[in-house]
Design a protein around this motif. Structure first.
Motif, PDB file in Angstrom:
ATOM      1  N   VAL A 327       0.825  -1.209   0.000  1.00  0.00           N
ATOM      2  CA  VAL A 327       0.000   0.000   0.000  1.00  0.00           C
ATOM      3  C   VAL A 327       0.862   1.263   0.000  1.00  0.00           C
ATOM      4  N   LEU A 328       2.173   1.120   0.136  1.00  0.00           N
ATOM      5  CA  LEU A 328       3.047   2.281   0.097  1.00  0.00           C
ATOM      6  C   LEU A 328       3.005   2.915  -1.291  1.00  0.00           C
ATOM      7  N   PRO A 329       3.218   4.225  -1.378  1.00  0.00           N
ATOM      8  CA  PRO A 329       3.111   4.898  -2.676  1.00  0.00           C
ATOM      9  C   PRO A 329       4.308   4.620  -3.575  1.00  0.00           C
ATOM     10  N   LEU A 330       4.083   4.759  -4.867  1.00  0.00           N
ATOM     11  CA  LEU A 330       5.179   4.812  -5.826  1.00  0.00           C
ATOM     12  C   LEU A 330       5.830   6.188  -5.743  1.00  0.00           C
ATOM     13  N   PRO A 331       7.107   6.313  -6.107  1.00  0.00           N
ATOM     14  CA  PRO A 331       7.691   7.659  -6.166  1.00  0.00           C
ATOM     15  C   PRO A 331       6.979   8.530  -7.194  1.00  0.00           C
ATOM     16  N   VAL A 332       6.579   7.912  -8.322  1.00  0.00           N
ATOM     17  CA  VAL A 332       5.805   8.594  -9.353  1.00  0.00           C
ATOM     18  C   VAL A 332       4.783   7.609  -9.907  1.00  0.00           C
ATOM     19  N   ASP A 333       3.510   7.900  -9.715  1.00  0.00           N
ATOM     20  CA  ASP A 333       2.456   7.099 -10.324  1.00  0.00           C
ATOM     21  C   ASP A 333       2.516   7.319 -11.829  1.00  0.00           C
ATOM     22  N   PRO A 334       2.688   6.274 -12.642  1.00  0.00           N
ATOM     23  CA  PRO A 334       2.838   6.478 -14.090  1.00  0.00           C
ATOM     24  C   PRO A 334       1.624   7.104 -14.763  1.00  0.00           C
ATOM     25  N   ALA A 335       0.483   7.148 -14.078  1.00  0.00           N
ATOM     26  CA  ALA A 335      -0.681   7.823 -14.657  1.00  0.00           C
ATOM     27  C   ALA A 335      -0.391   9.307 -14.884  1.00  0.00           C
ATOM     28  N   GLY A 336       0.425   9.923 -14.033  1.00  0.00           N
ATOM     29  CA  GLY A 336       0.789  11.330 -14.218  1.00  0.00           C
ATOM     30  C   GLY A 336       1.572  11.564 -15.494  1.00  0.00           C
ATOM     31  N   PRO A 337       2.657  10.829 -15.734  1.00  0.00           N
ATOM     32  CA  PRO A 337       3.373  10.955 -16.999  1.00  0.00           C
ATOM     33  C   PRO A 337       2.530  10.631 -18.233  1.00  0.00           C
ATOM     34  N   VAL A 338       1.546   9.738 -18.111  1.00  0.00           N
ATOM     35  CA  VAL A 338       0.644   9.493 -19.242  1.00  0.00           C
ATOM     36  C   VAL A 338      -0.174  10.748 -19.536  1.00  0.00           C
ATOM     37  N   GLU A 339      -0.611  11.450 -18.484  1.00  0.00           N
ATOM     38  CA  GLU A 339      -1.341  12.702 -18.690  1.00  0.00           C
ATOM     39  C   GLU A 339      -0.441  13.736 -19.372  1.00  0.00           C
ATOM     40  N   VAL A 340       0.827  13.758 -19.022  1.00  0.00           N
ATOM     41  CA  VAL A 340       1.782  14.649 -19.693  1.00  0.00           C
ATOM     42  C   VAL A 340       1.855  14.323 -21.182  1.00  0.00           C
ATOM     43  N   LEU A 341       1.905  13.039 -21.517  1.00  0.00           N
ATOM     44  CA  LEU A 341       1.934  12.635 -22.929  1.00  0.00           C
ATOM     45  C   LEU A 341       0.663  13.058 -23.651  1.00  0.00           C
ATOM     46  N   ARG A 342      -0.472  12.990 -22.971  1.00  0.00           N
ATOM     47  CA  ARG A 342      -1.722  13.447 -23.590  1.00  0.00           C
ATOM     48  C   ARG A 342      -1.649  14.942 -23.907  1.00  0.00           C
ATOM     49  N   LEU A 343      -1.078  15.722 -22.999  1.00  0.00           N
ATOM     50  CA  LEU A 343      -0.935  17.158 -23.242  1.00  0.00           C
ATOM     51  C   LEU A 343       0.036  17.431 -24.387  1.00  0.00           C
ATOM     52  N   ILE A 344       1.101  16.636 -24.493  1.00  0.00           N
ATOM     53  CA  ILE A 344       2.031  16.787 -25.619  1.00  0.00           C
ATOM     54  C   ILE A 344       1.312  16.497 -26.934  1.00  0.00           C
ATOM     55  N   GLU A 345       0.513  15.464 -26.958  1.00  0.00           N
ATOM     56  CA  GLU A 345      -0.252  15.141 -28.165  1.00  0.00           C
ATOM     57  C   GLU A 345      -1.236  16.256 -28.494  1.00  0.00           C
ATOM     58  N   GLN A 346      -1.846  16.828 -27.483  1.00  0.00           N
ATOM     59  CA  GLN A 346      -2.762  17.941 -27.686  1.00  0.00           C
ATOM     60  C   GLN A 346      -2.023  19.156 -28.252  1.00  0.00           C
ATOM     61  N   ALA A 347      -0.839  19.424 -27.710  1.00  0.00           N
ATOM     62  CA  ALA A 347      -0.051  20.558 -28.177  1.00  0.00           C
ATOM     63  C   ALA A 347       0.358  20.391 -29.647  1.00  0.00           C
ATOM     64  N   ARG A 348       0.777  19.192 -30.010  1.00  0.00           N
ATOM     65  CA  ARG A 348       1.184  18.957 -31.395  1.00  0.00           C
ATOM     66  C   ARG A 348       0.000  19.113 -32.341  1.00  0.00           C
ATOM     67  N   ALA A 349      -1.157  18.661 -31.918  1.00  0.00           N
ATOM     68  CA  ALA A 349      -2.344  18.803 -32.762  1.00  0.00           C
ATOM     69  C   ALA A 349      -2.705  20.279 -32.953  1.00  0.00           C
ATOM     70  N   LEU A 350      -2.575  21.077 -31.889  1.00  0.00           N
ATOM     71  CA  LEU A 350      -2.880  22.500 -32.005  1.00  0.00           C
ATOM     72  C   LEU A 350      -1.875  23.241 -32.883  1.00  0.00           C
ATOM     73  N   ALA A 351      -0.617  22.814 -32.822  1.00  0.00           N
ATOM     74  CA  ALA A 351       0.440  23.505 -33.561  1.00  0.00           C
ATOM     75  C   ALA A 351       0.475  23.139 -35.041  1.00  0.00           C
ATOM     76  N   ASP A 352      -0.118  22.005 -35.428  1.00  0.00           N
ATOM     77  CA  ASP A 352      -0.105  21.584 -36.838  1.00  0.00           C
ATOM     78  C   ASP A 352      -0.900  22.563 -37.728  1.00  0.00           C
TER      79      ASP A 352
END
Length: 352
Positions: A327-352
């Motif tokens: 039950v101890l936490p991870l240092p970084v829950d990988p769900a957070g970095p996945v959200e970062v990747l979603r924002l990167i994909e969103q940014a690339r779509a807006l910039a195209d």
């Protein structure tokens, strides 16, 4: 593979460039909960350096060689180019290893979500090295927000800007966006992660992506505007051809502001030959203290000590407490970095 709780966590480091040699291997070697058992690099000079610094480690040529030794290991740390993260992490999980993936987690958010599901199904620990959650200046900002010293924050500005006119690594010179190339996948993953950690879920409302250097195939000059559900507006800059750098952080709130120049000293300290065990590790010169308050009424706010070793301390506690079942936490829950990747994909779509 289950970790032998009576001994250190037997760890392999794949890649001995900046990531492996400056971040992962020194942090692991400084923590008695881990042993650096294997290092993979195909570069002869790096092999020699790795053997000299870590005489107890077995030096192999490729990550595939590490996977062949999975029965003798507990943990694989991936410091390889981004395009390799998904296939290598998947293979390592299937081989029974816990896995640390350097940022960016994967190149596509869908691949990151798949790895999370796979790790859960196999009962393995999977985390992402978003080490800049332990930058001293970020911890200082976190403390200001936790204390509500700035009042209601309205605007957050964050920068990673460097003067680096040459693309320093062959893989970076060759990598396209589909392969994880460019500054948005590099420094941008840190800026986005910090913004979301500080102010919560967000959407990208504006994106500017440009390639300024002749050898750059993807992007080396990026500006993003985010709108957080909390009401905060974030402006993020990342630039590898910046002759005059702006403040690292500038935050405005109803009760005051905070402006901070300079960069966290942990990386250059290790590059200069220091150790995470040294008393001066992570301590920033007081001359770089940020300014807190409002114009005409500002105070110097010393920077908190940087703490990259916390990532591996938290990870060791998790693994030694039963791994994925703990039950101890991870240092970084990988769900957070996945959200970062979603924002990167969103940014690339807006910039195209």
């Amino acid at each position: 593979m289950s970790t032998d709780s009576t001994g250190p966590i037997r760890t392999a480091v794949a890649g001995f460039g900046l990531s492996g040699s400056i971040f992962h291997a020194p942090l692991l070697a400084a923590d008695p909960a881990f042993s650096v058992a294997v290092i993979a690099t195909s570069d002869a000079g790096r092999q020699s350096a790795a053997a000299t610094r870590y005489p107890g480690a077995r030096i192999v040529d490729t990550p595939a060689d590490i996977l062949g030794l999975a029965g003798e290991l507990d943990l694989l740390v991936l410091g390889t180019p981004p395009a390799t993260h998904y296939p290598l992490a998947r293979a390592a999980l299937e081989a029974g290893l816990d896995v640390v993936v350097d940022k960016p987690f994967t190149v596509r958010s869908a691949d990151g979500r798949e790895l999370i599901r796979l790790a859960a199904r196999l009962g393995r620990v999977l985390t992402v090295f978003q080490n800049r959650r332990w930058d001293g200046d970020y911890l200082t900002v976190r403390g200001l927000l936790d204390s509500a010293a700035l009042g209601a924050v309205t605007r957050f500005e964050s920068r990673f800007e460097r003067w680096s006119p040459l693309v320093s690594k062959a893989w970076k010179a060759a990598a396209t966006a589909d392969e994880g190339g460019g500054v948005l996948f590099d420094l941008g993953t840190h800026l986005l992660d910090q913004a979301v950690q500080l102010f919560g879920p967000a959407e990208v409302t504006h994106a500017e992506l440009a390639a300024r250097r002749p050898a750059e195939k993807t992007d080396d000059d990026v500006f993003l505007a985010l709108q957080h559900e909390s009401g905060v507006t974030s402006h993020l800059w990342m630039n590898m051809l910046c002759a005059q750098q702006g403040p690292r952080f500038r935050i405005l709130g109803s009760g005051g502001g905070f402006t901070k120049h300079g960069v966290d000293p942990q990386e250059p300290f290790i590059v200069a030959g220091g150790s995470p065990l040294d008393p001066d590790y992570g301590v920033e010169d007081r001359d770089w203290a940020g300014l807190f308050g409002r114009d005409g009424h500002v105070d110097r706010l010393p920077t908190k000590r940087g703490a990259y070793p916390e990532f591996y301390r938290i990870l060791a506690a998790k693994i030694n407490d039963g791994g994925a079942a703990s039950v101890l936490p991870l240092p970084v829950d990988p769900a957070g970095p996945v959200e970062v990747l979603r924002l990167i994909e969103q940014a690339r779509a807006l910039a195209d």
